[in-house]
Design a protein around this motif. Structure first.
Motif, short mmCIF file in Angstrom:
data_model
loop_
_atom_site.label_atom_id
_atom_site.label_comp_id
_atom_site.label_asym_id
_atom_site.label_seq_id
_atom_site.Cartn_x
_atom_site.Cartn_y
_atom_site.Cartn_z
N GLY A 204 0.80 -1.21 0.00
CA GLY A 204 0.00 0.00 0.00
C GLY A 204 0.84 1.26 0.00
N ASN A 205 1.93 1.24 0.78
CA ASN A 205 2.81 2.41 0.82
C ASN A 205 3.47 2.68 -0.52
OD1 ASN A 205 2.42 3.23 3.47
ND2 ASN A 205 4.01 1.89 4.27
N ILE A 206 3.89 1.62 -1.19
CA ILE A 206 4.56 1.78 -2.48
C ILE A 206 3.63 2.49 -3.46
CG2 ILE A 206 5.42 0.55 -4.53
CD1 ILE A 206 6.62 -1.53 -2.61
N TYR A 207 2.37 2.08 -3.49
CA TYR A 207 1.42 2.69 -4.42
C TYR A 207 0.94 4.07 -3.94
CZ TYR A 207 1.01 -1.50 -7.31
OH TYR A 207 1.27 -2.53 -8.17
N ALA A 208 0.56 4.18 -2.68
CA ALA A 208 -0.02 5.43 -2.19
C ALA A 208 1.01 6.56 -2.14
CB ALA A 208 -0.61 5.23 -0.79
N LEU A 209 2.24 6.24 -1.76
CA LEU A 209 3.27 7.26 -1.62
C LEU A 209 4.12 7.44 -2.88
CD1 LEU A 209 4.54 6.42 2.00
CD2 LEU A 209 2.57 7.78 1.29
N GLY A 210 3.89 6.56 -3.86
CA GLY A 210 4.65 6.66 -5.10
C GLY A 210 6.12 6.36 -4.93
N LEU A 211 6.45 5.44 -4.04
CA LEU A 211 7.85 5.16 -3.73
C LEU A 211 8.63 4.60 -4.92
CD1 LEU A 211 7.42 3.52 -0.19
CD2 LEU A 211 7.97 5.90 -0.75
N GLN B 287 11.24 3.92 -10.72
CA GLN B 287 11.57 2.61 -11.26
C GLN B 287 10.42 2.01 -12.07
OE1 GLN B 287 13.14 -0.05 -8.28
NE2 GLN B 287 14.58 1.46 -7.49
N GLY B 288 9.48 2.85 -12.44
CA GLY B 288 8.42 2.39 -13.32
C GLY B 288 7.19 1.83 -12.63
N VAL B 289 7.11 1.98 -11.31
CA VAL B 289 5.90 1.57 -10.59
C VAL B 289 5.07 2.83 -10.35
CG1 VAL B 289 4.93 0.49 -8.53
CG2 VAL B 289 7.13 -0.30 -9.44
N PRO B 290 3.98 3.00 -11.07
CA PRO B 290 3.22 4.26 -11.00
C PRO B 290 2.54 4.45 -9.65
CG PRO B 290 1.99 2.61 -12.25
CD PRO B 290 3.35 2.03 -11.99
N ARG B 291 2.42 5.71 -9.25
CA ARG B 291 1.66 6.01 -8.03
C ARG B 291 0.19 5.78 -8.31
NH1 ARG B 291 2.45 11.73 -5.33
NH2 ARG B 291 4.07 10.61 -4.18
N ASN B 292 -0.46 5.12 -7.38
CA ASN B 292 -1.89 4.90 -7.47
C ASN B 292 -2.43 5.01 -6.05
OD1 ASN B 292 -4.53 3.84 -7.65
ND2 ASN B 292 -3.98 2.53 -9.39
N VAL B 293 -2.81 6.22 -5.68
CA VAL B 293 -3.21 6.48 -4.30
C VAL B 293 -4.43 5.64 -3.92
CG1 VAL B 293 -4.05 8.22 -2.68
CG2 VAL B 293 -2.26 8.80 -4.33
N ASP B 294 -5.40 5.55 -4.81
CA ASP B 294 -6.62 4.79 -4.50
C ASP B 294 -6.30 3.32 -4.24
OD1 ASP B 294 -8.16 7.05 -4.77
OD2 ASP B 294 -8.74 6.63 -6.85
N LEU B 295 -5.44 2.75 -5.07
CA LEU B 295 -5.06 1.34 -4.88
C LEU B 295 -4.28 1.17 -3.59
CD1 LEU B 295 -5.00 -1.53 -5.99
CD2 LEU B 295 -2.94 -0.92 -7.28
N LEU C 95 -4.05 -0.77 2.09
CA LEU C 95 -3.87 -0.44 3.50
C LEU C 95 -5.15 -0.69 4.30
CD1 LEU C 95 -1.86 2.87 3.08
CD2 LEU C 95 -1.00 0.77 4.12
N THR C 96 -6.29 -0.37 3.71
CA THR C 96 -7.56 -0.56 4.40
C THR C 96 -7.88 -2.03 4.60
OG1 THR C 96 -8.41 1.51 3.45
CG2 THR C 96 -10.03 -0.03 4.35
N ILE C 97 -7.65 -2.83 3.57
CA ILE C 97 -7.88 -4.28 3.71
C ILE C 97 -6.98 -4.84 4.80
CG2 ILE C 97 -7.66 -6.52 2.57
CD1 ILE C 97 -8.35 -5.12 -0.07
N GLY C 98 -5.71 -4.46 4.76
CA GLY C 98 -4.77 -4.95 5.76
C GLY C 98 -5.19 -4.55 7.17
N ARG D 28 -1.74 -4.14 12.28
CA ARG D 28 -1.73 -2.91 13.07
C ARG D 28 -0.90 -1.82 12.39
NH1 ARG D 28 2.00 -4.87 18.22
NH2 ARG D 28 3.90 -5.30 17.04
N GLN D 29 0.10 -2.23 11.60
CA GLN D 29 0.93 -1.26 10.89
C GLN D 29 0.12 -0.56 9.81
OE1 GLN D 29 3.93 -0.48 12.02
NE2 GLN D 29 4.07 1.19 10.54
N CYS D 30 -0.75 -1.33 9.13
CA CYS D 30 -1.66 -0.72 8.15
C CYS D 30 -2.57 0.30 8.83
CB CYS D 30 -2.51 -1.79 7.47
SG CYS D 30 -1.70 -2.70 6.14
N ALA D 31 -3.13 -0.09 9.96
CA ALA D 31 -4.04 0.80 10.68
C ALA D 31 -3.32 2.08 11.11
CB ALA D 31 -4.62 0.08 11.90
N TYR D 32 -2.12 1.93 11.62
CA TYR D 32 -1.36 3.11 12.05
C TYR D 32 -1.03 4.02 10.86
CZ TYR D 32 2.53 6.00 13.55
OH TYR D 32 3.35 7.08 13.80
N THR D 33 -0.64 3.42 9.75
CA THR D 33 -0.31 4.20 8.56
C THR D 33 -1.51 4.99 8.07
OG1 THR D 33 1.37 2.60 7.88
CG2 THR D 33 0.55 4.10 6.19
N LEU D 34 -2.68 4.34 8.01
CA LEU D 34 -3.89 5.03 7.58
C LEU D 34 -4.28 6.14 8.55
CD1 LEU D 34 -6.11 2.08 6.32
CD2 LEU D 34 -5.32 4.02 4.96
#
Length: 225
Positions: free
Chosen positions: A115-122, A126-134, A139-142, A148-154
């Motif tokens: 989730g972080n890779i997509y939401a933050l555009g990390l 390297q060719g992995v596009p940012r996709n905040v919604d994804l 993160l929400t599913i997790g 708990r790390q997903c919950a804290y991040t959100l």
């Protein structure tokens, strides 16, 4: 006092003797195929407690088990590629592939890294596009399934209004969900949050407690790094 191998390893971890802890855990992982030893090695990797030689040994061990459907092996290989640990070159594309496989093996923490890779555009360089919604979706599913790390991040994202619209109610809910699962930083942030943002969060607390109960009842409260 006598200690079992894992107890002794954890004692050495607490004392900062990571080299001794690694040797004990690595032996248990290789010779006994002990899942708890693998988890503790995962935590040491995540926390940056391994040196380059140890990470290389652990990478070789885990990479040899990824074809066996070993969830944390998949997670570890993804983590090492995401961070470029040891002699493993950084590759967000490879990390994404392994995190997706780890999710299929019920490793809830993989939702957070992915989730972080997509939401933050990390991985954009390297060719992995940012996709905040994804990213938020992962993160929400997790979070709802026990990371708990997903919950804290959100909770942090909604509380700061970074990459997503500011939403104090959602921030409180997810921080509470993380805190209920023992996330120490979430507890500290939540304490500050309620003094800074004085609103009524009774409904959000009730929802977090309800979800926490579901996680426990469904036995989805997995070990979290």
């Amino acid at each position: 006092m006598g200690y079992g191998a894992l107890d002794l390893a954890q004692l050495n971890m607490q004392r900062g003797k990571y080299e001794v802890a690694f040797d004990i855990l690595f032996d248990a992982a290789v010779n006994d195929q002990n899942d708890d030893a693998l988890f503790l090695l995962t935590k040491m990797t995540f926390d940056g407690n391994l040196n380059a030689e140890q990470m290389e040994k652990f990478y070789e061990l885990q990479n040899g088990h990824t074809s066996l459907g070993n969830g944390y092996a998949l997670f570890n290989v993804g983590l090492m590629h995401e961070r470029g640990l040891g002699k493993v070159p950084q590759s967000y594309k490879i990390a994404v592939e392994y995190y997706q496989k780890a999710i299929k093996e019920e490793v809830k923490d993989a939702f957070c890294n992915l989730g972080n890779i997509y939401a933050l555009g990390l991985g954009m360089d390297q060719g992995v596009p940012r996709n905040v919604d994804l990213g938020i979706k992962y993160l929400t599913i997790g979070a709802e399934e026990g990371s708990r790390q997903c919950a804290y991040t959100l909770g942090s994202l909604y509380g700061k209004g970074e990459f997503v619209p500011l939403d104090l109610k959602k921030a409180f809910y997810f921080l509470s969900l993380a805190a209920l699962q023992g996330h120490d930083q979430a507890k500290r942030v939540l304490h500050i949050f309620v003094h800074t943002h004085k609103e009524n969060y009774d409904a959000e607390m009730e929802a977090a407690q309800y979800q926490f109960g579901k996680i426990q009842n469904l036995r989805l409260l997995y070990k979290c790094v």
